[in-house]
Design a protein around this motif. Structure first.
Motif, PDB file in Angstrom:
ATOM      1  N   PRO A 169       0.728  -6.651   4.245  1.00 15.28           N
ATOM      2  CA  PRO A 169       0.020  -5.791   3.290  1.00 15.28           C
ATOM      3  C   PRO A 169      -0.990  -6.622   2.491  1.00 15.28           C
ATOM      4  O   PRO A 169      -0.724  -7.783   2.160  1.00 15.28           O
ATOM      5  N   VAL A 170      -2.141  -6.022   2.192  1.00 11.70           N
ATOM      6  CA  VAL A 170      -3.182  -6.723   1.436  1.00 11.70           C
ATOM      7  C   VAL A 170      -3.571  -5.877   0.227  1.00 11.70           C
ATOM      8  O   VAL A 170      -3.718  -4.659   0.335  1.00 11.70           O
ATOM      9  N   TYR A 171      -3.739  -6.539  -0.920  1.00 11.47           N
ATOM     10  CA  TYR A 171      -4.037  -5.868  -2.185  1.00 11.47           C
ATOM     11  C   TYR A 171      -5.323  -6.444  -2.772  1.00 11.47           C
ATOM     12  O   TYR A 171      -5.594  -7.639  -2.655  1.00 11.47           O
ATOM     13  N   SER A 189      -7.207  -1.236  -4.587  1.00  7.88           N
ATOM     14  CA  SER A 189      -6.921  -0.739  -3.244  1.00  7.88           C
ATOM     15  C   SER A 189      -5.795  -1.541  -2.606  1.00  7.88           C
ATOM     16  O   SER A 189      -5.611  -2.728  -2.913  1.00  7.88           O
ATOM     17  N   VAL A 190      -5.035  -0.873  -1.738  1.00 12.25           N
ATOM     18  CA  VAL A 190      -3.930  -1.502  -1.012  1.00 12.25           C
ATOM     19  C   VAL A 190      -3.995  -1.043   0.438  1.00 12.25           C
ATOM     20  O   VAL A 190      -4.237   0.130   0.723  1.00 12.25           O
ATOM     21  N   ALA A 191      -3.787  -1.967   1.364  1.00 15.03           N
ATOM     22  CA  ALA A 191      -3.727  -1.635   2.780  1.00 15.03           C
ATOM     23  C   ALA A 191      -2.396  -2.110   3.342  1.00 15.03           C
ATOM     24  O   ALA A 191      -2.024  -3.271   3.171  1.00 15.03           O
ATOM     25  N   ASP A 192      -1.668  -1.209   3.982  1.00 10.04           N
ATOM     26  CA  ASP A 192      -0.413  -1.585   4.619  1.00 10.04           C
ATOM     27  C   ASP A 192      -0.217  -0.748   5.871  1.00 10.04           C
ATOM     28  O   ASP A 192      -1.048   0.093   6.211  1.00 10.04           O
ATOM     29  N   THR A 193       0.882  -0.985   6.566  1.00 11.65           N
ATOM     30  CA  THR A 193       1.224  -0.225   7.763  1.00 11.65           C
ATOM     31  C   THR A 193       2.695   0.140   7.692  1.00 11.65           C
ATOM     32  O   THR A 193       3.434  -0.359   6.828  1.00 11.65           O
ATOM     33  N   VAL A 194       3.119   0.994   8.612  1.00 12.97           N
ATOM     34  CA  VAL A 194       4.533   1.376   8.655  1.00 12.97           C
ATOM     35  C   VAL A 194       5.413   0.151   8.875  1.00 12.97           C
ATOM     36  O   VAL A 194       6.467  -0.003   8.255  1.00 12.97           O
ATOM     37  N   GLY A 195       4.952  -0.752   9.737  1.00 13.87           N
ATOM     38  CA  GLY A 195       5.730  -1.952  10.026  1.00 13.87           C
ATOM     39  C   GLY A 195       5.647  -3.015   8.951  1.00 13.87           C
ATOM     40  O   GLY A 195       6.535  -3.880   8.855  1.00 13.87           O
ATOM     41  N   ILE A 241      -1.224 -10.782  -1.022  1.00  8.36           N
ATOM     42  CA  ILE A 241      -0.427 -10.342   0.121  1.00  8.36           C
ATOM     43  C   ILE A 241       1.046 -10.410  -0.259  1.00  8.36           C
ATOM     44  O   ILE A 241       1.427 -11.067  -1.230  1.00  8.36           O
ATOM     45  N   SER A 242       1.888  -9.724   0.515  1.00  8.81           N
ATOM     46  CA  SER A 242       3.332  -9.771   0.283  1.00  8.81           C
ATOM     47  C   SER A 242       4.049  -9.758   1.616  1.00  8.81           C
ATOM     48  O   SER A 242       3.555  -9.187   2.602  1.00  8.81           O
ATOM     49  N   VAL A 243       5.226 -10.394   1.653  1.00 12.35           N
ATOM     50  CA  VAL A 243       6.078 -10.378   2.837  1.00 12.35           C
ATOM     51  C   VAL A 243       7.533 -10.313   2.372  1.00 12.35           C
ATOM     52  O   VAL A 243       7.850 -10.695   1.240  1.00 12.35           O
TER      53      VAL A 243
END
Length: 241
Positions: free
Chosen positions: A90-92, A105-111, A207-209
């Motif tokens: 994910p990117v913020y 803005s935030v971009a992520d995916t289901v995974g 980013i986050s993990v």
């Protein structure tokens, strides 16, 4: 609506203004219809009548500004989505505006889902990488002002305990250093943020993990820095949102 837009488009080609008959002709409208629409557009502020001609009004300028803002936000969203796919995290994108942390803005995916905002990001800047990175870019007075309004409080066992400790940490970081946060905002998540400063505006990419994948954080952060450097002009333009 389409007929009114044709009149506005016709008026936009005449910065000094044009009479009703000319606008009607260029918009392909019957004169009575054009008169009716022009009166409405004038009343709503989209057009302004001056000395027998119609010029664009303030409402049209606001409409244009709104479209430009939407376009800029779209540029940011597209950029973040590209990086999310490229890096696989994910990117913020966030800025410090009017004394508050604003996650633009935030971009992520289901995974690779983004961190759930279980505690307001604006009020918990001391506990997450985004907030710490933005606060590190401020001067001492601005930092203390922020903490007066949003005091340090424990969110997890790893959260910084008090203002003094946080301020020491921010001083040690420096304004342009990346920030790493280990489960201070949410258990099970580690984050990193890099500063993006243009003029006097503080901004950050983050980013986050999951904490179980903490080994991915360093290489992902390095790749984000490289990508941000390539598109710094786009981000700088978008900071004005």
């Amino acid at each position: 609506m389409q007929r009114a837009m044709r009149l506005l488009e016709a008026a936009a080609t005449h910065p000094a203004g044009a009479p009703a008959k000319q606008l009607a002709r260029e918009a392909g409208l019957a004169l009575p219809t054009a008169y009716h629409l022009l009166r409405t557009l004038n009343h709503e502020g989209y057009l302004r009548r001056e000395k027998g001609v119609f010029v664009l009004g303030a409402a049209t300028e606001r409409l244009s500004a709104g479209a430009a803002e939407q376009n800029r936000r779209g540029m940011v969203a597209d950029t973040l989505a590209h990086w999310c796919d490229l890096i696989g995290v994910p990117v913020y994108f966030a800025i410090y505006r009017d004394g508050e942390i604003d996650v633009v803005s935030v971009a992520d995916t289901v995974g690779n889902p983004a961190v759930e905002e279980w505690a307001d990001f604006r009020e918990t800047g001391h506990a997450h990488a985004i907030g710490q990175c933005l606060l590190a870019q401020l001067d001492d007075e601005a930092r203390r002002n922020h903490l007066d309004r949003h005091p340090v409080r424990s969110l997890t066992p790893n959260t910084v305990r008090d203002d003094r400790t946080l301020l020491r940490r921010l001083d040690a970081l420096g304004r342009m250093s990346p920030v790493v946060e280990q489960q201070e905002y949410a258990l099970g998540t580690v984050c990193a943020a890099i500063p993006v400063t243009v003029g006097t505006t503080a901004a950050t990419m983050a980013i986050s993990v999951p904490s179980s994948q903490a080994y991915r954080l360093k290489p992902a952060t390095r790749l984000l820095q490289e990508e941000t450097g390539k598109l710094l002009r786009t981000l700088a333009f978008s900071i004005s949102i």
